[in-house]
Enzyme design. Structure first.
Site, PDB file in Angstrom:
ATOM      1  N   LEU A 137     -25.407  14.192  23.655  1.00  8.00           N
ATOM      2  CA  LEU A 137     -26.033  15.501  23.802  1.00  8.00           C
ATOM      3  C   LEU A 137     -24.967  16.438  24.365  1.00  8.00           C
ATOM      4  CD1 LEU A 137     -29.521  14.679  25.409  1.00  8.00           C
ATOM      5  CD2 LEU A 137     -29.054  15.258  23.022  1.00  8.00           C
ATOM      6  N   ASP A 138     -25.004  17.691  23.962  1.00  7.63           N
ATOM      7  CA  ASP A 138     -24.066  18.663  24.508  1.00  7.63           C
ATOM      8  C   ASP A 138     -24.249  18.786  26.016  1.00  7.63           C
ATOM      9  OD1 ASP A 138     -23.195  19.169  21.935  1.00  7.63           O
ATOM     10  OD2 ASP A 138     -24.597  20.840  21.652  1.00  7.63           O
ATOM     11  N   LYS A 139     -23.225  19.254  26.686  1.00  4.79           N
ATOM     12  CA  LYS A 139     -23.240  19.367  28.148  1.00  4.79           C
ATOM     13  C   LYS A 139     -24.484  20.079  28.668  1.00  4.79           C
ATOM     14  CE  LYS A 139     -20.645  21.448  31.991  1.00  4.79           C
ATOM     15  NZ  LYS A 139     -19.453  22.242  32.379  1.00  4.79           N
ATOM     16  N   THR A 141     -27.327  20.713  26.989  1.00  2.94           N
ATOM     17  CA  THR A 141     -28.580  20.269  26.383  1.00  2.94           C
ATOM     18  C   THR A 141     -29.181  19.164  27.241  1.00  2.94           C
ATOM     19  OG1 THR A 141     -27.828  20.837  24.157  1.00  2.94           O
ATOM     20  CG2 THR A 141     -29.648  19.280  24.316  1.00  2.94           C
ATOM     21  N   ARG A 236     -27.800  23.681  16.746  1.00  5.72           N
ATOM     22  CA  ARG A 236     -27.315  25.013  17.126  1.00  5.72           C
ATOM     23  C   ARG A 236     -26.691  25.727  15.931  1.00  5.72           C
ATOM     24  NH1 ARG A 236     -23.495  23.480  21.961  1.00  5.72           N
ATOM     25  NH2 ARG A 236     -23.251  25.746  22.146  1.00  5.72           N
TER      26      ARG A 236
END
Length: 316
Positions: A137-139, A141, A236
């Site tokens: 997961l992105d930082k 998110t 995104r």
């Protein structure tokens, strides 16, 4: 640093005529085919005390010794970082990742990551690739991630993800009034100018995103998004490409948007929201050991709750 595990087996008679790499893949399903190929080529797998090539064929009855060489991840230090563990057993762990936590160490983030936290929680994860992490997961998110605790579980989870057999649902708050749900099918690859970004491009890899409307507001929409593929920044990029960027996304959202005529309270809530409003809310998969289908769901975190409450208040 390396650690070895020796596995001794005999080739069954019914495997007569099969290649060495096929035989060891059948005898040791807990390891990936690529890993077994590496061990064969490095001489770590012996057939009747001889080193053979992957394509050499066997007759059955041979003694196979597999020296399983595991590389311990000594470059990452365990750190006492609190984990929100939703589920854990001997094979897997499901965590609810908070915002601001980088998943894996990289340039600029060598400490304070999920990997550092996992190694502190369970030191044996140093034997696994990326401390058992199979997806990211992105930082900024938040939400659910599954982590493998054994090499066999890691191999099976990676295969499930590659076969698109892991169910992942997200909640995304986007700008604009979305009329109905749909599916986005558009290849994603590196941006041709900004190499730190991803973009929709014909030369990219296949990417499929499904979405449906969860809740509508005067100027925004809460979407429930499910992934069929798992490209970097996929949700995104796809939503931005469809002109419904995620609120608070500095990379793909363009200039911060504040609708005209809204209250000061909502304006402040939108302008001060510190991250992309994206949360991995549901995760479902077949357990790598039991074969049972399992599913977990977590509510949106407090910062998104407050933003949604402001939108509901404004709508009312």
């Amino acid at each position: 640093m390396l650690q070895n595990q020796q596995i001794v087996s005999t080739v069954p008679p019914e495997m007569d005529g099969q290649r060495l790499d096929q035989v060891v893949a059948s005898l040791c399903p807990q390891y990936s085919r690529s890993q077994l190929q590496k061990w064969i080529k490095a001489g770590h797998i012996l057939v009747d005390d001889k080193v053979l090539k992957p394509k050499d064929r066997l007759t059955g009855g041979e003694a196979i010794i597999i020296n399983a060489v595991h590389e311990v991840q000594t470059e990452f230090e365990p750190e006492s970082i609190e984990l929100d563990i939703v589920y854990e057993d001997d094979a897997i762990m499901v965590i609810n990742k908070p915002t601001g936590l980088v998943v894996h160490p990289a340039a600029g983030n060598w400490s304070g990551t999920l990997v550092n936290a996992l190694l502190h929680h369970n030191p044996s994860l140093e034997m696994l690739p990326r401390a058992g992490i199979v997806h990211r997961l992105d930082k900024e998110t938040t939400g659910l991630m599954v982590v493998a605790k054994t090499l066999e579980a890691h191999t099976k989870l990676v295969a499930l993800l590659q076969d698109r057999d892991v169910s992942r649902e997200y909640l995304a708050l986007v700008f604009g009034k979305v009329v109905a749900g749909s599916t986005i099918e558009a290849n994603i690859g590196r941006h041709h100018v900004d190499r730190k970004k991803q973009a929709v491009t014909d030369s990219g890899k296949e990417a499929i995103t499904h979405y449906r409307v969860e809740e509508r507001f005067p100027h925004h929409t809460l979407l429930r998004v499910s992934l069929e593929t798992g490209r970097t920044h996929q949700i995104r990029v796809h939503l931005s490409w469809k002109h419904m960027p995620i609120v608070g996304d500095p990379t793909y959202g363009g200039r911060p948007r504040v609708p005209a005529g809204i209250s000061d309270e909502l304006r402040e809530a939108l302008q001060s929201f510190p991250r992309q409003a994206l949360h991995a809310t549901k995760l479902g998969l077949v357990h790598p050991e039991s074969g049972e289908y399992m599913e977990w769901e977590v509510p949106v975190p407090e910062d998104m709750v407050e933003l949604l409450d402001s939108l509901r208040k404004e709508a009312a």
